[in-house]
Design an enzyme around this catalytic site. Sequence first.
Site, mmCIF file in Angstrom:
data_model
loop_
_atom_site.group_PDB
_atom_site.id
_atom_site.type_symbol
_atom_site.label_atom_id
_atom_site.label_comp_id
_atom_site.label_asym_id
_atom_site.label_seq_id
_atom_site.Cartn_x
_atom_site.Cartn_y
_atom_site.Cartn_z
ATOM 1 N N ASP A 22 0.811 -1.222 0.000
ATOM 2 C CA ASP A 22 0.000 0.000 0.000
ATOM 3 C C ASP A 22 0.842 1.268 0.000
ATOM 4 O O ASP A 22 0.400 2.313 -0.469
ATOM 5 C CB ASP A 22 -0.961 0.001 1.199
ATOM 6 C CG ASP A 22 -2.094 -0.981 0.991
ATOM 7 O OD1 ASP A 22 -2.468 -1.221 -0.171
ATOM 8 O OD2 ASP A 22 -2.604 -1.521 1.986
ATOM 9 N N TYR B 222 -9.315 -0.263 1.363
ATOM 10 C CA TYR B 222 -9.041 -0.424 2.788
ATOM 11 C C TYR B 222 -8.701 0.898 3.473
ATOM 12 O O TYR B 222 -8.233 1.835 2.828
ATOM 13 C CB TYR B 222 -7.879 -1.405 3.004
ATOM 14 C CG TYR B 222 -8.339 -2.696 3.645
ATOM 15 C CD1 TYR B 222 -9.118 -3.600 2.927
ATOM 16 C CD2 TYR B 222 -8.041 -2.997 4.975
ATOM 17 C CE1 TYR B 222 -9.574 -4.766 3.510
ATOM 18 C CE2 TYR B 222 -8.487 -4.170 5.559
ATOM 19 C CZ TYR B 222 -9.252 -5.050 4.832
ATOM 20 O OH TYR B 222 -9.700 -6.201 5.407
HETATM 21 CU CU LIG Z 1 -8.637 -7.977 5.224
#
Ligand SMILES: [Cu+2]
Length: 809
Positions: A440, A535
Amino acid sequence: MDQESSILLDENGQGGGQRRESPGGKQRTYALVLGLTTFVIGLLTGVFVGTRNTDGFVSSFRGEIEETAVTLISTTALETGEGRAALVLDELSPEEIRAVSAKVVERLSAASSSKNQKNKNQPYLVGVNAVEWETPRKAEVLAFLDGETKEVPKRYARATVARPETADVMVFRVGPISGTRKAPSVGEEFEALYGDGEIPIAKMPPDICDESLSELIAATMEGLRPVLEPVFPRMIPFFEDTYKPEEVGTVFGFPIFPDLKSTPESRVMMVKFFWIRDGKAFNNGMWMHPTPLVFQTNHTMVKGGEEGPFVSAIYWCGRGPFGTVQDVLDAKIDCEWEVPAASDGSSEAWDTPIERGAVEEKKKVKGKKKRTFSVSAPEGTNGRYVKWKGWEFFVTQRLSTGMSVWDIRFRGKRIVYELSLQESAAIYGGGQGDQTYYLDTAMTGMGQITGIVRPGVDCPEDAVTFWNSAWVYGEFPRGFFGDPMEAFSRESGCIFELDTGTALWSHVDQSRKGKTMGISRKSLIVRAISNSGNYDYIASAIFDIDGSLHFEMRLAGMAETRWIHQKVNAWEADFSTLIHSHLAAPMHTHYINVKVDLDIGQPDKNGIHVMRSLSGYPQAAKEAGALEPLEPLASKYIVEDIVKKEGPGNSTVVPDPHRPAVWRVISMDQKTADQRTALCKEESSWSCYPGYALVASETVRNTLPDDHPLSKMIGFAKYTMAFTKQHDDEQRSSTPFDTYAPQNRTGGISVDVYLEDGESLEGADVVAWATLAHEHIPRSEDAPLISNYPVRLSVLPWNYFPRHAAMEP
Ligand SMILES: [Cu+2]
């Protein structure tokens, strides 16, 4: 205190009055006409037409919070006083990012982003950390922080540039940066940090703003029309004559997913297709509606950029890979995908988050609450210098890696030089052709696409906030945009004292009317919010008055999913759990990596002490007859050890429940052991040396084989903790250059590499790399949005104080 003055902040409430800026104009109307130059394939005429205030994108929810919270301090005062970490350890301000970008554009005749390339051979600034602060050398920083010199270490940036003509990527050190944060000037040094061609262009960092695949995807969709139209009737924006989103929603592609087929010569990216009923579900409810269509595009960026991208594989309805569009047509697949239920954008939809039962955001704080902590910053600085009940530190948000806390001291003594988030990696299970993985820090950055904190939701209403510089933002459904020449600030972090509603320590009085004695646990929390697309990550550094600190990450977001059908791809159930009708959520692991550079006493006289709890018959006790008359019953006993040198198995920790152990970073310099000398002077045990222990919560190591490409990408994840000797060129645990073709590791940036040289760790400056993992086996309650769940690393005084530190006077 050398605070020169206490000045009211500007109306935006920012330390030093940086202006909240948006990259766009004041008002922008975007009628979303079908076009090929946009990031997202689905440009939904009608559905998404709207007017929005683009300033609103980066505007704050903070409301009427007391704005005197941050004390403004002059740089002159800082040069001699406390809080000077802000001068030397702060990330680049938006103005500095813009100035460095301008310098790169000028020197290389480069474009400032892929979107403004004048031709396909023009070099351009690439990645979410295209322009980033360069961490100065630790020895120079310490000399300045500790007052040995008044010379502020020079400030530099690093710029990452894709060079299509030479088919490589280069990182330049640019600077020095002088002047103020608000009005910087960039020097003429321009040093290449890699060799020409050392980083092939196929391994350049992900570029979520890249639009260069749009034409290719449109052409492929047109070719596939005979098979797509019957399954997705009226849903595909490319087929203008039939597209009717208001009737059956929209199918669109998301071209951002790195693929494991990539090599240093070819960059392979997956384009995955989703369905949404309503535009509001973009990058939201869409994750609940995957479709069985995936392309692999090969972005072969060869020298001169002569070759364009091409589609290398197509997966359709559980079948594939097909090499060409014609192969898909010839296969005559009968696809039973059906329009999913719900997602009508109403409050009853199962697939989009609803703030039902939420504690409402509170915009007003009535009355003035007396703060128990102080926050200060020099003008134009995003980071904050914080003091609270014996603790002091400086906190910033790094574009790539997120929250960093520097120069953490307790009662005047430095405990940690750097406590920083390093990576959030996620590795998913899946069949070839649709297996996702992310670094990320490279995809979106942990301090780039940050959330703006909402007092009353993300932190208490009276929290003091801090900021990060950024330039990437989403304007859905058009996609991601951003240009470092237009960098701005976001209010992504907060600082507050939290009454945890429990006791830090307590003890029951056993008499009939007895209560307890004890003290409440009020912790100081520093929190920052990052987003990686689907996320969210909520990082907190937590400080307690007993001298302990903790790093906690709460993870949440939209689960990644795949379509499943019993007659087509029943095998998907081996990779996934089923969380809704035709909806499989692949199992995956999150690996949060944290760097803890502990400095106990003299920084380069540290070591690692291990205390193992075993069961058996310790030799000396046996010989002394101390085990009589219990023999042959085993006893618990302890074995102490000092780690001699770096290396897998030597300075690495994978907790074993059969052999619990405590790992401490200790001062091996006797002179610093003053606090415990009295207790330990007659004993020679290593447990007498002062230190701090590192204790992780959930511990999962990478379960893929060690020679798997993804295991190379996240070398740190082989261990819950790895200890290495500090080096200025070992700043990060992972690199954005390894997102693509991770099997060909680049630049020697990996905990694996740091461990390799077997350096002595006895009397050294020791750095810990801790991996906080979460094995995520999805459940039905993960739809539509996962509840935040925590992983945690505790940094605990362990034989550092002569007694409970909170009880010391
Ligand atoms: Cu997860």
